[in-house]
Design a protein around this motif. Structure first.
Motif, PDB file in Angstrom:
ATOM      1  N   VAL A  99       0.861  -1.186   0.000  1.00 35.58           N
ATOM      2  CA  VAL A  99       0.000   0.000   0.000  1.00 35.58           C
ATOM      3  C   VAL A  99       0.894   1.233   0.000  1.00 35.58           C
ATOM      4  O   VAL A  99       1.777   1.375   0.858  1.00 35.58           O
ATOM      5  N   PHE A 100       0.674   2.105  -0.967  1.00 31.11           N
ATOM      6  CA  PHE A 100       1.509   3.294  -1.141  1.00 31.11           C
ATOM      7  C   PHE A 100       0.719   4.556  -0.798  1.00 31.11           C
ATOM      8  O   PHE A 100      -0.495   4.627  -0.977  1.00 31.11           O
ATOM      9  N   GLY A 101       1.433   5.555  -0.313  1.00 30.97           N
ATOM     10  CA  GLY A 101       0.830   6.849  -0.016  1.00 30.97           C
ATOM     11  C   GLY A 101       1.871   7.776   0.568  1.00 30.97           C
ATOM     12  O   GLY A 101       3.047   7.415   0.700  1.00 30.97           O
ATOM     13  N   SER A 102       1.437   8.987   0.951  1.00 33.45           N
ATOM     14  CA  SER A 102       2.381   9.974   1.493  1.00 33.45           C
ATOM     15  C   SER A 102       2.025  10.401   2.912  1.00 33.45           C
ATOM     16  O   SER A 102       2.580  11.391   3.406  1.00 33.45           O
ATOM     17  N   GLU A 103       1.114   9.679   3.557  1.00 34.52           N
ATOM     18  CA  GLU A 103       0.687  10.041   4.904  1.00 34.52           C
ATOM     19  C   GLU A 103       0.779   8.825   5.827  1.00 34.52           C
ATOM     20  O   GLU A 103       0.858   7.682   5.371  1.00 34.52           O
ATOM     21  N   ASP A 104       0.708   9.087   7.138  1.00 37.17           N
ATOM     22  CA  ASP A 104       0.843   8.024   8.131  1.00 37.17           C
ATOM     23  C   ASP A 104      -0.289   6.996   8.076  1.00 37.17           C
ATOM     24  O   ASP A 104      -0.112   5.854   8.515  1.00 37.17           O
ATOM     25  N   ASP A 122       7.790  10.142   0.436  1.00 43.61           N
ATOM     26  CA  ASP A 122       8.002  11.586   0.521  1.00 43.61           C
ATOM     27  C   ASP A 122       7.013  12.271   1.471  1.00 43.61           C
ATOM     28  O   ASP A 122       6.391  13.285   1.129  1.00 43.61           O
ATOM     29  N   LYS A 123       6.884  11.742   2.664  1.00 48.04           N
ATOM     30  CA  LYS A 123       5.980  12.325   3.654  1.00 48.04           C
ATOM     31  C   LYS A 123       6.347  13.771   3.960  1.00 48.04           C
ATOM     32  O   LYS A 123       5.467  14.630   4.157  1.00 48.04           O
ATOM     33  N   ALA A 124       7.631  14.083   4.015  1.00 45.67           N
ATOM     34  CA  ALA A 124       8.083  15.446   4.341  1.00 45.67           C
ATOM     35  C   ALA A 124       8.006  16.401   3.157  1.00 45.67           C
ATOM     36  O   ALA A 124       8.364  17.573   3.287  1.00 45.67           O
TER      37      ALA A 124
END
Length: 332
Positions: A99-104, A122-124
């Motif tokens: 599962v991919f995403g940019s948030e927790d 790339d969460k930051a």
């Protein structure tokens, strides 16, 4: 086969999303992208789905428009996660590996998807410094972060209209240069000159229908390729007005200009006043009726419920007045 899964609103799709989706695409064999929307959101879900599908034709892109809870009430909101566990299973019945995403939330979503591997990309926002909120609130300041397929949604369309010899072509061309963008010339002028040798006496409904259709197509092309704003020199409005003043009633009835009179097509309409000197041209016929035609333009704009502003002045003053109006519209 490694199956990847992404869930998001993409409101709108921006280059940060694309970076994450590119990473996802490179790290699975089959990628499913679930575009989620609810009715109250500002950008239509179907449009967001079409953007993602356009940019990722190799992926399985699915639109979920069910009215679902958007955030858990707290960290113990098991009902929220039960619902979304069911949604993942409904739209991705196969096993999910990553599962991919940019948030927790990706960590918990991966767990609910059958203990898949979470990949937070790339969460930051170090690779692409943009967010959906930033794009929605200040699209022109974040223009370079918006994919080409999304830009027409934010592109403003300005119609420059008015009676003969009021500077529509000059203003449209100079505004386009000032705003570093494109414009749509009046198709009727070109057609009458090239195809009819300026023979105004033989204009008929067929010609006017061609004007409407071709100008409409040229506007659409400009809209898709503009830089934040695009300008149109005339529209079907002129064709509608001149069909009623130049043709007999039966022939005018065959003109389909009304089909193109959509008051939502333009974000801004500038009606130019006939307060500059008349310039003679072969295609112009209403030298002695300028004020009368101006009033007819106003009446027609109001009849079809176009919101417009009037602009006048000589030379550079006229251009600056129009430019100021456009800047104010874009700032709003």
């Amino acid at each position: 086969m490694i199956r990847g899964f992404v869930l998001g609103k993409f409101m709108p799709l921006h280059n940060g999303h694309k970076h994450m989706l590119d990473v996802a695409s490179a790290n699975c064999d089959m990628l499913t992208i679930l575009v989620c929307s609810i009715q109250s959101e500002p950008i239509p879900g179907k449009l967001r789905y079409e953007w993602v599908k356009h940019e990722y034709p190799h992926a399985r892109v699915i639109w979920c428009n069910e009215e679902l809870p958007q955030e858990p009430r707290d960290e113990h909101d098991e009902e929220f996660w039960r619902i979304w566990r069911g949604i993942v299973k409904k739209y991705h019945p196969e096993r999910v590996h990553r599962v991919f995403g940019s948030e927790d939330y990706v960590v918990r979503l991966a767990k609910e998807a059958g203990n898949a591997e979470p990949w937070i990309v790339d969460k930051a926002r170090e690779n692409v410094r943009v967010s959906g909120t930033a794009v929605r609130s200040k699209p022109y300041e974040n223009w370079d972060f918006i994919p080409d397929v999304v830009k027409p949604y934010y592109t403003k369309r300005v119609l420059i209209t008015g009676p003969e010899s009021c500077g529509k072509t000059t203003i449209s061309r100079e505004l386009a240069a000032m705003f570093h963008t494109n414009w749509t010339p009046e198709y009727a002028r070109e057609y009458i000159e090239d195809e009819m040798n300026n023979d105004m006496a033989n204009l008929n409904a067929h010609h006017m229908n061609v004007f409407c259709e071709r100008h409409y197509e040229q506007e659409n092309y400009a809209w898709r390729n503009a830089n934040k704003v695009t300008f149109s020199d005339t529209s079907a409005l002129e064709t509608y007005i001149y069909s009623r003043t130049m043709l007999d009633a039966e022939e005018a009835g065959r003109v389909r200009a009304k089909d193109y009179l959509d008051n939502g097509r333009y974000d801004f309409v500038i009606l130019l006043k006939p307060d500059i000197p008349w310039e003679e041209e072969e295609q112009r016929t209403y030298r002695d009726r300028r004020d009368e035609m101006y009033e007819l333009f106003k009446q027609t704009l109001e009849e079809f419920q176009y919101t417009y502003v009037e602009a006048g002045g000589i030379g550079q003053e006229r251009l600056e007045t129009c430019a100021s109006l456009v800047r104010s519209m874009m700032a709003e």
